[in-house]
Write a protein that holds these residues in place. Structure first.
Motif, PDB file in Angstrom:
ATOM      1  N   LYS A   7       4.816   8.609   5.174  1.00  0.00           N
ATOM      2  CA  LYS A   7       4.491   8.661   6.609  1.00  0.00           C
ATOM      3  C   LYS A   7       3.049   8.241   6.866  1.00  0.00           C
ATOM      4  O   LYS A   7       2.757   7.512   7.810  1.00  0.00           O
ATOM      5  N   ASP A   8       2.132   8.696   6.020  1.00  0.00           N
ATOM      6  CA  ASP A   8       0.727   8.321   6.175  1.00  0.00           C
ATOM      7  C   ASP A   8       0.530   6.821   5.973  1.00  0.00           C
ATOM      8  O   ASP A   8      -0.213   6.177   6.718  1.00  0.00           O
ATOM      9  N   LEU A   9       1.179   6.266   4.974  1.00  0.00           N
ATOM     10  CA  LEU A   9       1.060   4.821   4.744  1.00  0.00           C
ATOM     11  C   LEU A   9       1.659   4.030   5.899  1.00  0.00           C
ATOM     12  O   LEU A   9       1.083   3.032   6.337  1.00  0.00           O
ATOM     13  N   GLY A  14       0.846   0.364   6.133  1.00  0.00           N
ATOM     14  CA  GLY A  14       1.273   0.080   4.765  1.00  0.00           C
ATOM     15  C   GLY A  14       2.679   0.576   4.524  1.00  0.00           C
ATOM     16  O   GLY A  14       3.384   0.964   5.464  1.00  0.00           O
ATOM     17  N   SER A  15       3.093   0.557   3.273  1.00  0.00           N
ATOM     18  CA  SER A  15       4.435   1.014   2.932  1.00  0.00           C
ATOM     19  C   SER A  15       4.499   1.353   1.450  1.00  0.00           C
ATOM     20  O   SER A  15       3.890   0.659   0.624  1.00  0.00           O
ATOM     21  N   VAL A  20       1.503  -1.303  -5.248  1.00  0.00           N
ATOM     22  CA  VAL A  20       1.205  -2.134  -6.412  1.00  0.00           C
ATOM     23  C   VAL A  20       0.786  -1.291  -7.614  1.00  0.00           C
ATOM     24  O   VAL A  20       0.819  -1.759  -8.741  1.00  0.00           O
ATOM     25  N   MET A  21       0.389  -0.041  -7.351  1.00  0.00           N
ATOM     26  CA  MET A  21      -0.018   0.861  -8.425  1.00  0.00           C
ATOM     27  C   MET A  21       0.274   2.296  -8.014  1.00  0.00           C
ATOM     28  O   MET A  21       0.014   2.672  -6.872  1.00  0.00           O
ATOM     29  N   ALA A  67      -0.068  15.751  -8.761  1.00  0.00           N
ATOM     30  CA  ALA A  67      -0.919  14.907  -7.917  1.00  0.00           C
ATOM     31  C   ALA A  67      -0.336  13.497  -7.949  1.00  0.00           C
ATOM     32  O   ALA A  67       0.310  13.105  -8.917  1.00  0.00           O
ATOM     33  N   LEU A  68      -0.565  12.760  -6.872  1.00  0.00           N
ATOM     34  CA  LEU A  68      -0.003  11.422  -6.738  1.00  0.00           C
ATOM     35  C   LEU A  68      -1.051  10.534  -6.100  1.00  0.00           C
ATOM     36  O   LEU A  68      -1.688  10.919  -5.109  1.00  0.00           O
ATOM     37  N   GLU A  69      -1.256   9.355  -6.661  1.00  0.00           N
ATOM     38  CA  GLU A  69      -2.122   8.370  -6.025  1.00  0.00           C
ATOM     39  C   GLU A  69      -1.370   7.047  -5.962  1.00  0.00           C
ATOM     40  O   GLU A  69      -0.593   6.719  -6.862  1.00  0.00           O
ATOM     41  N   VAL A  70      -1.571   6.319  -4.859  1.00  0.00           N
ATOM     42  CA  VAL A  70      -0.855   5.065  -4.655  1.00  0.00           C
ATOM     43  C   VAL A  70      -1.809   4.042  -4.068  1.00  0.00           C
ATOM     44  O   VAL A  70      -2.594   4.348  -3.175  1.00  0.00           O
ATOM     45  N   ILE A  71      -1.723   2.829  -4.575  1.00  0.00           N
ATOM     46  CA  ILE A  71      -2.388   1.685  -3.953  1.00  0.00           C
ATOM     47  C   ILE A  71      -1.272   0.817  -3.413  1.00  0.00           C
ATOM     48  O   ILE A  71      -0.377   0.402  -4.156  1.00  0.00           O
ATOM     49  N   ALA A  72      -1.290   0.586  -2.083  1.00  0.00           N
ATOM     50  CA  ALA A  72      -0.226  -0.169  -1.436  1.00  0.00           C
ATOM     51  C   ALA A  72      -0.822  -1.242  -0.531  1.00  0.00           C
ATOM     52  O   ALA A  72      -1.901  -1.055   0.041  1.00  0.00           O
ATOM     53  N   LEU A  73      -0.098  -2.325  -0.383  1.00  0.00           N
ATOM     54  CA  LEU A  73      -0.520  -3.420   0.498  1.00  0.00           C
ATOM     55  C   LEU A  73       0.052  -3.234   1.882  1.00  0.00           C
ATOM     56  O   LEU A  73       1.120  -2.643   2.044  1.00  0.00           O
ATOM     57  N   PRO A  74      -0.652  -3.757   2.901  1.00  0.00           N
ATOM     58  CA  PRO A  74      -0.095  -3.678   4.273  1.00  0.00           C
ATOM     59  C   PRO A  74       1.118  -4.578   4.423  1.00  0.00           C
ATOM     60  O   PRO A  74       1.334  -5.461   3.647  1.00  0.00           O
TER      61      PRO A  74
END
Length: 74
Positions: A7-9, A14-15, A20-21, A67-74
């Motif tokens: 939801k935040d992305l 973003g999505s 990508v990571m 814990a979760l971290e995500v790098i996502a593209l728009p």
């Protein structure tokens, strides 16, 4: 956690499908298995992001199970 992050992305343009990571830091093996079972409900299974998953101790919240971290593209 996956739903909140998704939801935040989405709100930021973003999505999770464009991740990508991803990095996962579960506190137990049971939580690790749950992450593996549900992550592709949110990520693109045809184009999976690069990922790390490490058992981890000492998360800052007493209620946290991972814990979760995500790098996502728009």
């Amino acid at each position: 956690a996956f739903e909140r992050l998704s939801k935040d992305l989405d709100a930021a343009g973003g999505s999770m499908k464009n991740a990508v990571m991803t990095g996962y830091y579960p506190l137990t093996g049971d939580i690790m298995a749950k992450i593996r079972a549900v992550r592709f409900e949110f990520l693109d299974k045809a184009r999976p992001p690069s990922s790390t998953m490490l058992l981890f101790e000492g998360l800052p919240s007493m209620d946290a199970s991972f814990a979760l971290e995500v790098i996502a593209l728009p």
